[in-house]
Design a protein around this motif. Structure first.
Motif, mmCIF file in Angstrom:
data_model
loop_
_atom_site.group_PDB
_atom_site.id
_atom_site.type_symbol
_atom_site.label_atom_id
_atom_site.label_comp_id
_atom_site.label_asym_id
_atom_site.label_seq_id
_atom_site.Cartn_x
_atom_site.Cartn_y
_atom_site.Cartn_z
ATOM 1 N N ALA A 171 -12.999 22.306 25.168
ATOM 2 C CA ALA A 171 -14.409 22.041 24.893
ATOM 3 C C ALA A 171 -14.779 20.613 25.265
ATOM 4 C CB ALA A 171 -14.708 22.295 23.414
ATOM 5 N N ASP A 172 -13.872 19.675 25.005
ATOM 6 C CA ASP A 172 -14.123 18.287 25.361
ATOM 7 C C ASP A 172 -14.206 18.125 26.875
ATOM 8 O OD1 ASP A 172 -14.317 15.418 24.666
ATOM 9 O OD2 ASP A 172 -12.416 15.289 25.736
ATOM 10 N N ALA A 173 -13.295 18.796 27.589
ATOM 11 C CA ALA A 173 -13.327 18.740 29.057
ATOM 12 C C ALA A 173 -14.610 19.351 29.595
ATOM 13 C CB ALA A 173 -12.108 19.460 29.625
ATOM 14 N N ALA A 174 -15.044 20.459 28.988
ATOM 15 C CA ALA A 174 -16.284 21.109 29.423
ATOM 16 C C ALA A 174 -17.490 20.212 29.168
ATOM 17 C CB ALA A 174 -16.453 22.439 28.701
ATOM 18 N N ALA A 175 -17.491 19.521 28.021
ATOM 19 C CA ALA A 175 -18.602 18.622 27.713
ATOM 20 C C ALA A 175 -18.669 17.477 28.713
ATOM 21 C CB ALA A 175 -18.449 18.083 26.295
ATOM 22 N N THR A 176 -17.505 16.979 29.103
ATOM 23 C CA THR A 176 -17.460 15.909 30.101
ATOM 24 C C THR A 176 -18.028 16.376 31.429
ATOM 25 O OG1 THR A 176 -15.546 14.841 29.066
ATOM 26 C CG2 THR A 176 -15.929 14.378 31.401
ATOM 27 N N GLN A 177 -17.642 17.586 31.822
ATOM 28 C CA GLN A 177 -18.110 18.122 33.104
ATOM 29 C C GLN A 177 -19.611 18.370 33.086
ATOM 30 O OE1 GLN A 177 -16.248 21.822 34.250
ATOM 31 N NE2 GLN A 177 -16.791 21.561 36.393
ATOM 32 N N GLU A 178 -20.113 18.895 31.973
ATOM 33 C CA GLU A 178 -21.533 19.232 31.897
ATOM 34 C C GLU A 178 -22.418 17.996 31.806
ATOM 35 O OE1 GLU A 178 -21.930 21.889 28.632
ATOM 36 O OE2 GLU A 178 -20.692 23.457 29.542
ATOM 37 N N SER A 179 -21.955 16.980 31.063
ATOM 38 C CA SER A 179 -22.787 15.798 30.825
ATOM 39 C C SER A 179 -22.560 14.692 31.844
ATOM 40 C CB SER A 179 -22.513 15.242 29.420
ATOM 41 O OG SER A 179 -21.185 14.714 29.345
ATOM 42 N N GLY A 180 -21.402 14.746 32.511
ATOM 43 C CA GLY A 180 -21.053 13.653 33.413
ATOM 44 C C GLY A 180 -20.631 12.405 32.674
ATOM 45 N N GLN A 181 -20.412 12.539 31.372
ATOM 46 C CA GLN A 181 -20.054 11.413 30.518
ATOM 47 C C GLN A 181 -18.675 11.653 29.934
ATOM 48 O OE1 GLN A 181 -22.297 10.936 26.761
ATOM 49 N NE2 GLN A 181 -22.756 8.840 27.395
ATOM 50 N N THR A 182 -17.727 10.755 30.170
ATOM 51 C CA THR A 182 -16.388 10.927 29.629
ATOM 52 C C THR A 182 -16.419 10.801 28.113
ATOM 53 O OG1 THR A 182 -15.797 8.574 29.710
ATOM 54 C CG2 THR A 182 -15.414 9.893 31.722
ATOM 55 N N LYS A 183 -15.326 11.219 27.489
ATOM 56 C CA LYS A 183 -15.248 11.103 26.033
ATOM 57 C C LYS A 183 -15.359 9.652 25.604
ATOM 58 C CE LYS A 183 -12.548 12.615 22.048
ATOM 59 N NZ LYS A 183 -11.353 13.385 21.596
ATOM 60 N N ASP A 188 -18.438 5.346 23.074
ATOM 61 C CA ASP A 188 -19.063 4.016 23.145
ATOM 62 C C ASP A 188 -20.561 4.099 22.858
ATOM 63 O OD1 ASP A 188 -16.651 2.820 23.739
ATOM 64 O OD2 ASP A 188 -17.001 2.741 25.903
ATOM 65 N N ALA A 189 -21.192 5.134 23.393
ATOM 66 C CA ALA A 189 -22.635 5.287 23.200
ATOM 67 C C ALA A 189 -22.986 5.554 21.735
ATOM 68 C CB ALA A 189 -23.167 6.408 24.083
ATOM 69 N N ASN A 190 -22.094 6.252 21.037
ATOM 70 C CA ASN A 190 -22.359 6.613 19.644
ATOM 71 C C ASN A 190 -21.764 5.636 18.638
ATOM 72 O OD1 ASN A 190 -23.639 9.558 19.380
ATOM 73 N ND2 ASN A 190 -22.292 9.531 21.172
ATOM 74 N N TRP A 191 -20.990 4.668 19.108
ATOM 75 C CA TRP A 191 -20.295 3.756 18.203
ATOM 76 C C TRP A 191 -21.250 2.950 17.311
ATOM 77 C CZ3 TRP A 191 -16.560 3.165 15.272
ATOM 78 C CH2 TRP A 191 -16.078 1.926 14.833
ATOM 79 N N PRO A 192 -22.374 2.426 17.799
ATOM 80 C CA PRO A 192 -23.283 1.704 16.891
ATOM 81 C C PRO A 192 -23.751 2.554 15.716
ATOM 82 C CG PRO A 192 -23.825 1.220 19.165
ATOM 83 C CD PRO A 192 -22.823 2.348 19.196
#
Length: 241
Positions: A171-183, A188-192
């Motif tokens: 699922a994580d690999a699929a999310a990366t492929q669909e969003s173009g955003q690595t885990k 990093d984007a959600n860390w704040p």
């Protein structure tokens, strides 16, 4: 077209290959479908599209496979065959289970669509049954397990962990492929936001996960989790009920 036949695909004879215009067999069809799923995802696998890849008319495929569900079942069993290549029953029970679990994880990494077909009812193809037999046989040698109910339950627990972990990775690999955003980029984007939530004091354990956990690589984490499951099984003692 196949005649109406309620027998499982595993026991149904297939017609003899025809040399022209395109030599076909169940194996050829299944391998083409696997290659298509690997390249374009499971949703791309239809009998019509597989036929197109093979340069054959869709009706010719129905001489070997009656439905898409049968095709998917054959694809899954072909992946189990990959897992069993070179496998034997040697070694201690924990090592055998770890080896089998590792084979399943590796297969799911090679074929990202495979994890999506692991849930639900047990797979009953001959190779899937052989894989289950190997796992049951290894679990049966664990100390303190001397009845088949406990063997089966312990095997189910192992399977739940392994399949769950594999599906999470998929699922994580699929999310990366669909969003173009690595885990890592997503984290990093959600860390704040996570920092703000931790600062409320409502999530002390999540704070430890964020700040103290070593965050090992997925393969290491998979192995450590399996070790914990097997530690529990090693301490199992059968009780009469």
């Amino acid at each position: 077209m196949l005649k109406n036949d309620s027998s499982p695909i595993w026991e149904r004879p297939e017609r003899q290959p025809r040399p022209v215009p395109v030599p076909l067999s169940r194996e050829v069809v299944v391998q083409a479908a696997i290659a298509l799923a690997d390249a374009e995802g499971l949703s791309s696998v239809t009998l019509r599209k597989v036929a197109g890849v093979l340069g054959a008319g869709p009706m010719r495929l129905y001489g070997y496979i009656a439905t898409k569900e049968e095709l998917l079942a054959l694809m899954v069993d072909a992946i189990y065959a990959e897992m069993l290549e070179g496998e034997d029953a040697t070694g201690a029970w924990r090592a055998r289970i770890a080896r089998l679990a590792g084979h399943l994880r590796s297969a799911a990494l090679r074929h990202p669509w495979f994890a999506a077909l692991l849930g639900g009812r047990p797979q009953q193809g001959p190779n899937a049954l052989a894989f289950t037999e190997a796992m049951l046989s290894a679990v049966a040698e664990a100390p303190g397990i001397d009845d088949i109910d406990t063997v089966f339950l312990a095997t189910k627990v192992i399977g739940a962990y392994v399949v769950g972990a594999v599906c999470d990775e998929a699922a994580d690999a699929a999310a990366t492929q669909e969003s173009g955003q690595t885990k890592a980029q997503w984290q990093d984007a959600n860390w704040p936001y996570i920092q703000r939530m931790i600062a409320t004091g409502r999530f002390p354990m999540l704070s430890k996960v964020a700040h103290q956990m070593t965050h090992p690589a997925p393969g290491t984490l998979f192995g450590r989790g399996l070790d914990r499951v097997l530690d529990g099984i090693a301490g199992t003692t059968s009780t009469s009920r």
